[in-house]
Design a protein around this motif. Structure first.
Motif, PDB file in Angstrom:
ATOM      1  N   LEU A 136       9.008   6.949 -50.524  1.00 52.82           N
ATOM      2  CA  LEU A 136       8.759   6.878 -51.974  1.00 52.82           C
ATOM      3  C   LEU A 136       7.709   7.896 -52.428  1.00 52.82           C
ATOM      4  CD1 LEU A 136       8.572   3.015 -52.703  1.00 52.82           C
ATOM      5  CD2 LEU A 136      10.568   4.501 -52.775  1.00 52.82           C
ATOM      6  N   ARG A 137       6.872   8.349 -51.484  1.00 55.71           N
ATOM      7  CA  ARG A 137       5.842   9.283 -51.939  1.00 55.71           C
ATOM      8  C   ARG A 137       6.180  10.740 -51.641  1.00 55.71           C
ATOM      9  NH1 ARG A 137       1.078   7.469 -47.717  1.00 55.71           N
ATOM     10  NH2 ARG A 137       1.421   9.116 -46.215  1.00 55.71           N
ATOM     11  N   HIS A 157      14.699  13.145 -56.058  1.00 57.63           N
ATOM     12  CA  HIS A 157      15.505  12.563 -54.973  1.00 57.63           C
ATOM     13  C   HIS A 157      16.326  11.384 -55.505  1.00 57.63           C
ATOM     14  CE1 HIS A 157      13.562  14.691 -51.528  1.00 57.63           C
ATOM     15  NE2 HIS A 157      12.540  14.757 -52.370  1.00 57.63           N
ATOM     16  N   VAL A 158      15.677  10.569 -56.312  1.00 61.39           N
ATOM     17  CA  VAL A 158      16.352   9.389 -56.857  1.00 61.39           C
ATOM     18  C   VAL A 158      17.511   9.806 -57.770  1.00 61.39           C
ATOM     19  CG1 VAL A 158      16.038   7.306 -58.245  1.00 61.39           C
ATOM     20  CG2 VAL A 158      14.212   8.065 -56.738  1.00 61.39           C
ATOM     21  N   GLU A 159      17.242  10.810 -58.580  1.00 59.92           N
ATOM     22  CA  GLU A 159      18.277  11.258 -59.506  1.00 59.92           C
ATOM     23  C   GLU A 159      19.442  11.918 -58.749  1.00 59.92           C
ATOM     24  OE1 GLU A 159      18.979  10.485 -62.347  1.00 59.92           O
ATOM     25  OE2 GLU A 159      20.280  12.044 -63.156  1.00 59.92           O
ATOM     26  N   LEU A 160      19.121  12.699 -57.724  1.00 59.94           N
ATOM     27  CA  LEU A 160      20.193  13.299 -56.915  1.00 59.94           C
ATOM     28  C   LEU A 160      21.043  12.188 -56.291  1.00 59.94           C
ATOM     29  CD1 LEU A 160      21.746  15.552 -55.500  1.00 59.94           C
ATOM     30  CD2 LEU A 160      19.950  15.658 -53.773  1.00 59.94           C
ATOM     31  N   TYR A 170      20.246   2.700 -54.923  1.00 65.65           N
ATOM     32  CA  TYR A 170      19.530   3.235 -56.087  1.00 65.65           C
ATOM     33  C   TYR A 170      18.751   2.127 -56.786  1.00 65.65           C
ATOM     34  CZ  TYR A 170      18.905   5.039 -60.840  1.00 65.65           C
ATOM     35  OH  TYR A 170      18.378   5.412 -62.057  1.00 65.65           O
ATOM     36  N   ASP A 171      19.419   1.021 -57.034  1.00 66.60           N
ATOM     37  CA  ASP A 171      18.748  -0.093 -57.727  1.00 66.60           C
ATOM     38  C   ASP A 171      17.575  -0.614 -56.904  1.00 66.60           C
ATOM     39  OD1 ASP A 171      20.500   0.056 -59.849  1.00 66.60           O
ATOM     40  OD2 ASP A 171      21.907  -1.395 -58.997  1.00 66.60           O
ATOM     41  N   TYR A 172      17.798  -0.705 -55.583  1.00 63.45           N
ATOM     42  CA  TYR A 172      16.738  -1.216 -54.701  1.00 63.45           C
ATOM     43  C   TYR A 172      15.512  -0.303 -54.746  1.00 63.45           C
ATOM     44  CZ  TYR A 172      14.417  -2.626 -50.363  1.00 63.45           C
ATOM     45  OH  TYR A 172      13.498  -3.041 -49.432  1.00 63.45           O
ATOM     46  N   VAL A 173      15.759   1.008 -54.650  1.00 65.90           N
ATOM     47  CA  VAL A 173      14.628   1.964 -54.656  1.00 65.90           C
ATOM     48  C   VAL A 173      13.889   1.898 -55.992  1.00 65.90           C
ATOM     49  CG1 VAL A 173      14.087   4.437 -54.735  1.00 65.90           C
ATOM     50  CG2 VAL A 173      15.506   3.531 -52.901  1.00 65.90           C
ATOM     51  N   ARG A 174      14.644   1.821 -57.062  1.00 69.90           N
ATOM     52  CA  ARG A 174      13.997   1.750 -58.384  1.00 69.90           C
ATOM     53  C   ARG A 174      13.133   0.492 -58.485  1.00 69.90           C
ATOM     54  NH1 ARG A 174      15.156   5.174 -63.049  1.00 69.90           N
ATOM     55  NH2 ARG A 174      15.149   3.173 -64.106  1.00 69.90           N
ATOM     56  N   ALA A 175      13.663  -0.604 -57.982  1.00 69.07           N
ATOM     57  CA  ALA A 175      12.911  -1.859 -58.032  1.00 69.07           C
ATOM     58  C   ALA A 175      11.641  -1.747 -57.188  1.00 69.07           C
ATOM     59  CB  ALA A 175      13.782  -3.019 -57.537  1.00 69.07           C
ATOM     60  N   GLN A 176      11.745  -1.132 -56.002  1.00 69.98           N
ATOM     61  CA  GLN A 176      10.565  -0.961 -55.146  1.00 69.98           C
ATOM     62  C   GLN A 176       9.528  -0.063 -55.813  1.00 69.98           C
ATOM     63  OE1 GLN A 176       9.909  -2.513 -52.181  1.00 69.98           O
ATOM     64  NE2 GLN A 176      11.772  -3.661 -52.614  1.00 69.98           N
ATOM     65  N   MET A 177      10.004   0.984 -56.493  1.00 70.91           N
ATOM     66  CA  MET A 177       9.066   1.891 -57.180  1.00 70.91           C
ATOM     67  C   MET A 177       8.276   1.136 -58.247  1.00 70.91           C
ATOM     68  SD  MET A 177      11.590   5.168 -57.597  1.00 70.91           S
ATOM     69  CE  MET A 177      10.528   6.284 -58.517  1.00 70.91           C
ATOM     70  N   VAL A 215      17.683   2.580 -46.924  1.00 74.57           N
ATOM     71  CA  VAL A 215      16.450   2.047 -47.531  1.00 74.57           C
ATOM     72  C   VAL A 215      16.268   0.542 -47.302  1.00 74.57           C
ATOM     73  CG1 VAL A 215      15.991   3.827 -49.239  1.00 74.57           C
ATOM     74  CG2 VAL A 215      17.574   1.968 -49.816  1.00 74.57           C
ATOM     75  N   HIS A 216      17.376  -0.202 -47.263  1.00 70.42           N
ATOM     76  CA  HIS A 216      17.232  -1.650 -47.071  1.00 70.42           C
ATOM     77  C   HIS A 216      16.664  -1.983 -45.689  1.00 70.42           C
ATOM     78  CE1 HIS A 216      19.497  -2.708 -50.686  1.00 70.42           C
ATOM     79  NE2 HIS A 216      20.298  -1.715 -50.371  1.00 70.42           N
TER      80      HIS A 216
END
Ligand code: ATP
Ligand code: MG
Length: 456
Positions: A361-362, A369-372, A387-394, A349-350
């Motif tokens: 993300l869509r 997916h995030v939880e898995l 995980y943290d990065y994706v959550r922040a982007q969301m 993701v980075h």
């Protein structure tokens, strides 16, 4: 009193007033003693199905051949009935009976009605599920219990024990083997030794049960909050290698310790299952179970370390075969396969281009997916930076930037003189990429971009 319980109590009262016997039966008695909210209430009576249908104005003869009549709660008319979920608030009224035969290993050949509650409970599966309760007794949970099978003692001791001779009972109906595992896992009980060894002996015959029933049992085990215990018991009982040999094959498949300090692929999968909460989504649960299903077949000791090249692609194929075999719906299959297919992409993701990240993300039900990914990390090296990065982007990217209105359609391309064909998908995809990356933002810019990049 909850509505369902009130409704079941009213049914028992109406039957009693007409001179019949009537008790709560089975799982709802077990749950009442355990002070758990029962999933549903069942009433057992000596009234025949025909008599039951005469007493109550509206009934459904769902299993009239087994003596089961559904009595809906007419006050609970809120939600429409959904197929497969039963009728909201409906109570099953079952005539006392003995089940005879079982030549197919799943259904009785014949049922015989009886006036004796003691005879009725002999056909039930486990002692903890074999008790009756008089809901009209003064204090129903202390002096209202009818226990002909030692269910109270087993409930206190935490034991799942077949009623009668376990081998015979499992030979009659093979589904009971999966139910036994499910109840033991759900309550954290031991399966009584003779009951357990009968399961081990008969496990190979589980294939007489329909794939839909197997799937439903496994799904319950995965989503009741004790999936790890259930899968350990499935393994010990010999049922796992019958119903899901692909998961059994994970045992002993070593992994590179720097990424997987926890151990082999099976140990890793069990750790994910441990993190599935009660009530979690079915597709997430199956996605967690299957995410590494391609690893055993792709295991390879490379010069540097153990590798599983291509495990995602192989895993998606295997998961597709499992979903087909277990007759999952197309929608459920699509989501389970998407979870398997995308689980390694979090590592990138980075480095993703903005358009790729937004498309990621869509994905439908992206939260799964995030939880898995989260439970996958916590079940191995514990690194949550992706995980943290994706959550922040969301959080950071507004929905209209993830799902912007298309700047152009196929009609616009036709108008501009392009021939409809497979190239349209490529062109419109490129337009959307440019839009997602903020390089274009109007129709005019989009058209200019097309004419420049895709000369007609
Ligand atoms: P749950 O909490 O999952 O609903 P339950 O014990 O209520 O568990 P049900 O499937 O609702 O299970 O069945 C109700 C009762 O019917 C059981 O408690 C048991 O007495 C009897 N029963 C259900 N399935 C079987 C079976 N395959 N063989 C014998 N008895 C069964
Ligand atoms: Mg039940």
């Amino acid at each position: 009193m909850p509505d369902a319980k009130q409704h079941a109590t009213n049914i028992a009262r109406a039957l009693r007033e007409r001179g019949y016997q009537a008790y709560f039966a089975g799982g709802c008695v077990r749950d009442t003693i355990l002070a758990r909210e029962p999933a549903d209430y069942d009433v057992a009576t000596d009234a025949t199905p025909r008599q039951v249908m005469q007493i109550f104005p509206r009934t459904f003869a769902v299993g009239a051949q087994f003596g089961v009549v559904l009595v809906p709660d007419d006050r609970a008319s809120d939600a429409p009935d959904r197929p497969g979920e039963g009728r909201k608030g409906a109570v099953e009224v079952a005539t006392f009976r003995s089940d005879v035969g079982y030549s197919d290993g799943r259904h009785p050949d014949e049922v015989r009605f009886t006036a004796s509650p003691k005879e009725d409970v002999q056909r039930r599966d486990f002692t903890i599920n074999g008790m009756l309760l008089d809901p009209l007794a003064a204090n129903s949970t202390t002096d209202g219990i009818l226990d002909f099978v030692g269910g109270c003692d087993d409930l206190k001791a935490g034991i799942v024990r077949a009623i009668g001779d376990p081998s015979r009972r499992f030979a009659e109906d093979k589904l009971r083997m999966l139910r036994g595992v499910r109840f033991a896992a759900r309550f954290g009980y031991q399966i009584e030794p003779a009951t357990f060894s009968a399961i081990q002996q008969l496990a190979r015959q589980i294939h007489q049960v329909s794939q839909e029933r197997v799937r439903e049992e496994l799904t319950k085990m995965l989503t009741e909050g004790r999936a790890r215990q259930a899968f350990m018991l499935l393994d010990e009982s010999g049922l796992l290698r019958e119903v899901l040999p692909e998961i059994s094959a994970m045992k002993g498949v070593e992994q590179p310790p720097q990424f997987h300090p926890e151990g082999d692929v099976f140990v890793h999968t069990l750790l994910l299952l441990e993190k599935l909460p009660a009530g979690c989504s079915k597709t997430l649960a199956w996605g967690a179970l299957l995410h590494d299903v391609g690893k055993p077949a792709t295991f390879r000791v490379a010069p540097d370390r153990i590798r599983f090249d291509g495990h995602v692609e192989v895993g998606v194929k295997m998961a597709a075969e499992i979903c087909r075999r277990l007759r999952f719906s197309n929608d459920e299959t699509d989501q389970i396969l998407a979870l398997v297919d995308n689980h390694m992409r979090f590592a990138d993701v980075h480095r993703m281009k903005e358009s790729t990240l937004k498309r990621f993300l869509r994905l439908p039900a992206f939260d799964e997916h995030v939880e898995l990914h989260r439970i996958d990390c916590l079940s191995s090296n514990g690194q949550l930076d992706s995980y943290d990065y994706v959550r922040a982007q969301m959080q950071a990217i507004p929905p209209e930037e993830i799902h912007p209105q298309p700047l152009l359609t196929g009609d616009d391309l036709i108008e501009a003189g392009y021939e409809p064909g497979p190239r349209f998908k490529e062109i419109l995809g490129a337009v959307e990429d440019a839009q997602l990356e903020g390089r274009i933002s109007t129709r005019e810019e989009a058209m200019e971009y097309v004419l420049r990049e895709f000369p007609a």
